[in-house]
Scaffold this motif. Structure first.
Motif, PDB file in Angstrom:
ATOM      1  N   ILE A 124       0.971  -1.197   0.109  1.00  0.00           N
ATOM      2  CA  ILE A 124      -0.025  -0.031  -0.005  1.00  0.00           C
ATOM      3  C   ILE A 124       0.978   1.276   0.116  1.00  0.00           C
ATOM      4  CG2 ILE A 124      -1.837   1.255   1.385  1.00  0.00           C
ATOM      5  CD1 ILE A 124      -2.772  -1.318   2.305  1.00  0.00           C
ATOM      6  N   LEU A 125       1.771   1.398   0.673  1.00  0.00           N
ATOM      7  CA  LEU A 125       2.796   2.406   1.031  1.00  0.00           C
ATOM      8  C   LEU A 125       3.398   2.831  -0.533  1.00  0.00           C
ATOM      9  CD1 LEU A 125       4.175   2.047   4.563  1.00  0.00           C
ATOM     10  CD2 LEU A 125       2.871   3.796   3.655  1.00  0.00           C
ATOM     11  N   ASP A 126       3.706   1.641  -1.104  1.00  0.00           N
ATOM     12  CA  ASP A 126       4.408   1.896  -2.385  1.00  0.00           C
ATOM     13  C   ASP A 126       3.250   2.186  -3.780  1.00  0.00           C
ATOM     14  OD1 ASP A 126       6.834   1.268  -4.166  1.00  0.00           O
ATOM     15  OD2 ASP A 126       5.793  -0.428  -5.002  1.00  0.00           O
ATOM     16  N   ASP A 127       2.207   1.454  -3.509  1.00  0.00           N
ATOM     17  CA  ASP A 127       1.152   1.834  -4.620  1.00  0.00           C
ATOM     18  C   ASP A 127       0.461   3.083  -4.567  1.00  0.00           C
ATOM     19  OD1 ASP A 127      -0.633   0.266  -6.700  1.00  0.00           O
ATOM     20  OD2 ASP A 127      -2.136   0.933  -5.075  1.00  0.00           O
ATOM     21  N   ALA A 128       0.229   3.681  -3.327  1.00  0.00           N
ATOM     22  CA  ALA A 128      -0.748   4.692  -3.259  1.00  0.00           C
ATOM     23  C   ALA A 128      -0.265   5.785  -3.818  1.00  0.00           C
ATOM     24  CB  ALA A 128      -1.052   5.050  -1.779  1.00  0.00           C
ATOM     25  N   PRO A 129       1.279   6.236  -3.499  1.00  0.00           N
ATOM     26  CA  PRO A 129       1.786   7.495  -4.350  1.00  0.00           C
ATOM     27  C   PRO A 129       1.755   7.315  -5.696  1.00  0.00           C
ATOM     28  CG  PRO A 129       3.287   6.706  -2.373  1.00  0.00           C
ATOM     29  CD  PRO A 129       2.139   5.369  -2.768  1.00  0.00           C
ATOM     30  N   CYS A 130       1.480   6.250  -6.323  1.00  0.00           N
ATOM     31  CA  CYS A 130       1.420   6.214  -7.986  1.00  0.00           C
ATOM     32  C   CYS A 130       0.196   6.538  -8.333  1.00  0.00           C
ATOM     33  CB  CYS A 130       1.918   4.600  -8.343  1.00  0.00           C
ATOM     34  SG  CYS A 130       3.429   4.253  -7.579  1.00  0.00           S
ATOM     35  N   LEU A 131      -0.897   6.731  -7.526  1.00  0.00           N
ATOM     36  CA  LEU A 131      -2.225   6.744  -8.078  1.00  0.00           C
ATOM     37  C   LEU A 131      -2.605   8.410  -8.080  1.00  0.00           C
ATOM     38  CD1 LEU A 131      -3.797   4.033  -5.905  1.00  0.00           C
ATOM     39  CD2 LEU A 131      -3.221   3.953  -8.446  1.00  0.00           C
ATOM     40  N   SER A 132      -3.333   8.678  -8.883  1.00  0.00           N
ATOM     41  CA  SER A 132      -3.826  10.192  -8.833  1.00  0.00           C
ATOM     42  C   SER A 132      -5.103  10.478  -9.199  1.00  0.00           C
ATOM     43  CB  SER A 132      -3.104  10.740 -10.175  1.00  0.00           C
ATOM     44  OG  SER A 132      -3.637  10.138 -11.339  1.00  0.00           O
ATOM     45  N   ASN A 133      -5.712  11.553  -8.725  1.00  0.00           N
ATOM     46  CA  ASN A 133      -7.198  11.907  -8.803  1.00  0.00           C
ATOM     47  C   ASN A 133      -8.104  10.765  -8.106  1.00  0.00           C
ATOM     48  OD1 ASN A 133      -6.590  13.972 -10.799  1.00  0.00           O
ATOM     49  ND2 ASN A 133      -6.414  12.444 -12.407  1.00  0.00           N
TER      50      ASN A 133
END
Length: 547
Positions: A124-133
């Motif tokens: 989650i800590l790795d994935d969430a920063p890659c998401l936008s909007n």
């Protein structure tokens, strides 16, 4: 609730600490599933009486649900003795406004290990920063309840939204993986009042508390919350950590005991810097929303309302370090009684009068008991604070100026003892079921339910101005003692009122003081100053030799 900050040097430290909290919560849940919590008993005032344990079983797996007229509660059914524990359980993790569902127990593989949970958090800590909007749907939970209820009804019309909302409601708890608040957040405190002061690059305790209570605003972590959930564990990348809890299911004592248990478990283990082994588990599920333009407008409106509330909150953590409960006990006075009278004196010194004061009193000696109201603004307290606030008079005798008090120390001691006796009796009456507020509340609600028509007037007592005045609590207080160096606070309950929780320690007292900037009559800085002066003159009175 704010806990002492952690030291995180890597993202693995964040994930490992978080996974240990979750693992400890699962240990506690297994005790609940066996209904194996030991019965607590009263330690004073008819000691040995069993205390109702119902609140402890309503914390994990619970949520508040908005209603247009009245909210409701969801509580996961607790297995009765002999029943099979649940096959599957999950938590919700929120990171950068994105919600993830993390199964912590599954029918096909049982309970996840700490390493497996750690792997899920790292993902989650790795994935969430890659998401936008990411739509900040969580902001809706900070909106006015009737408006949130209407918005939730519309969201539920879509099957995907309905499933997402149900997963959140039925989760054991929510974990909020936050970004740090700027160290300058809410720096409107007067110098010398805040316990630690503001230092560049260092976050003070007041700043930490704002993060736990509301997240800091729509541009920070307020969308990283689901305020309906009973338990939200908050862990920030800079080491700040704590709790935001929804109050309707349980009192602070039950929640504090649970959360301190989780933190002590995580603290007791050596720092594990090993990366967890590769897991065969699928990644946690990202929860998705189907939003109409009207839904997005509601989110924007809710965010603005919450933002305005946050900007209006005048809050500070005030650590009084002059003395603590050791000195108070040496005066043969209960620390709670002593601090309540100090709050009365502080309020009187500011406003020249007392006000209806709320202090929670546990009624757990009775089945399903919650709290009643200790009313600290007694006639005896008023007489004492008036004597303590009498001005000095000066008299010229030749070239020598003599200063004397209008009220002698002997008289102040006498009035003090009477105020202590009255406050103590008020406290004892409430915990033994002899308070007035819950009984009057029950009678008022019964009168409403049995009225022939909605327009039928209530009995005169409930329409009398004195009843309304007695329930306008401009000073809302509570003792929230902790075994760790943590503290808990809340907002005021009236536009012109104060919230004042306190945590007596051995050599200090931690106060969490709240008010609203929009009020023309309140100020936490002035109240903290008055409180400090009051505590000092009380010590001076009680340590002066009798004359």
């Amino acid at each position: 609730m704010v806990f002492p900050p952690r030291k995180f040097t890597t993202i693995l430290d964040v994930a490992r600490f978080t996974s240990r909290l979750i693992d400890a919560a699962m240990d506690h849940k297994e005790i609940l599933d066996k209904r194996a919590l030991p019965i607590e008993r009263a330690t004073s005032r008819e000691p040995g009486q069993p205390l109702c344990m119902a609140q402890y079983y309503r914390i994990l797996g619970a949520s508040r649900l908005p209603g247009r007229k009245r909210d409701s509660q969801y509580v996961t059914p607790t297995p009765q003795k002999g029943d099979k524990p649940p096959d599957s359980e999950h938590i919700i993790v929120i990171c950068r406004s994105q919600l993830y569902c993390v199964p912590v127990r599954a029918a096909d593989r049982g309970r996840l290990t700490e390493d497996e949970i750690c792997s899920q958090i790292l993902y989650i800590l790795d994935d969430a920063p890659c998401l936008s909007n990411i739509p900040p749907v969580g902001l809706l939970t900070g909106w006015k309840r009737s408006l949130w209820a209407e918005a939730r009804e519309d969201l539920m019309k879509d099957d995907k939204n309905k499933r997402t909302l149900e997963l959140i409601t039925k989760s054991l708890l929510v974990v909020c993986l936050d970004e740090a608040l700027p160290s300058t957040f809410n720096c409107r405190l007067q110098r010398g009042v805040c316990g630690k002061g503001h230092t560049a690059g260092i976050r003070d305790e007041t700043n930490l508390f704002h993060q736990m209570l509301h997240g800091g605003g729509i541009g920070l972590n307020s969308a990283n919350r689901w305020f309906d959930k009973t338990i939200q564990l908050i862990i920030s990348g800079d080491g700040a950590c704590g709790l935001c809890y929804e109050h309707s299911n349980a009192e602070g004592v039950a929640v504090i005991q649970l959360v301190e248990k989780l933190w002590n478990h995580a603290d007791s283990l050596d720092q594990n810097s090993e990366v967890p082994a590769s897991s065969h588990l699928p990644p946690p599920e990202k929860l998705e929303w189907v939003l109409e333009p009207s839904d997005r407008q509601r989110i924007e409106d809710a965010g603005q309302v919450l933002e305005n509330l946050i900007k209006d909150l005048d809050f500070q953590v005030f650590r009084f370090t002059g003395y603590g409960k050791e000195f108070i006990k040496s005066c043969k006075v209960s620390p709670d009684v002593y601090i309540q009278l100090a709050l009365q004196l502080a309020y009187y010194r500011l406003y020249g009068k007392l006000t209806a004061t709320y202090e929670s009193a546990s009624t757990r000696r009775f089945r399903l008991g919650r709290v009643d109201c200790i009313r600290s603004a007694t006639p005896e307290a008023l007489a004492w604070v008036q004597a303590m606030s009498q001005p000095k008079e000066d008299d010229e005798m030749g070239n020598k100026k003599v200063t004397f008090h209008l009220v002698s120390d002997e008289k102040k001691h006498l009035l003090w003892n009477e105020a202590v006796i009255a406050q103590t009796q008020e406290m004892v009456d409430n915990i033994l079921g002899l308070g007035i507020d819950i009984h009057l509340l029950g009678l008022r609600e019964a009168a409403r339910e049995t009225s022939p028509t909605a327009a039928s007037p209530l009995p005169e007592i409930f329409l009398d101005p004195s009843y309304r005045l007695a329930n306008k609590f401009l000073l809302s207080t509570s003792q929230v003692a902790t075994t760790t160096d943590s503290f808990m606070g809340y907002g005021p309950v009236e536009p012109d009122g104060y919230g004042a929780s306190y945590n007596p320690k051995k050599e200090s007292i931690i106060f969490c003081l709240s008010a609203f900037w929009s009020s023309e009559v309140t100020s936490t800085s002035r109240f903290a100053q008055s409180l400090e002066e009051s505590l000092n003159i009380m010590q001076s009175l009680l340590t002066r030799p009798p004359t």
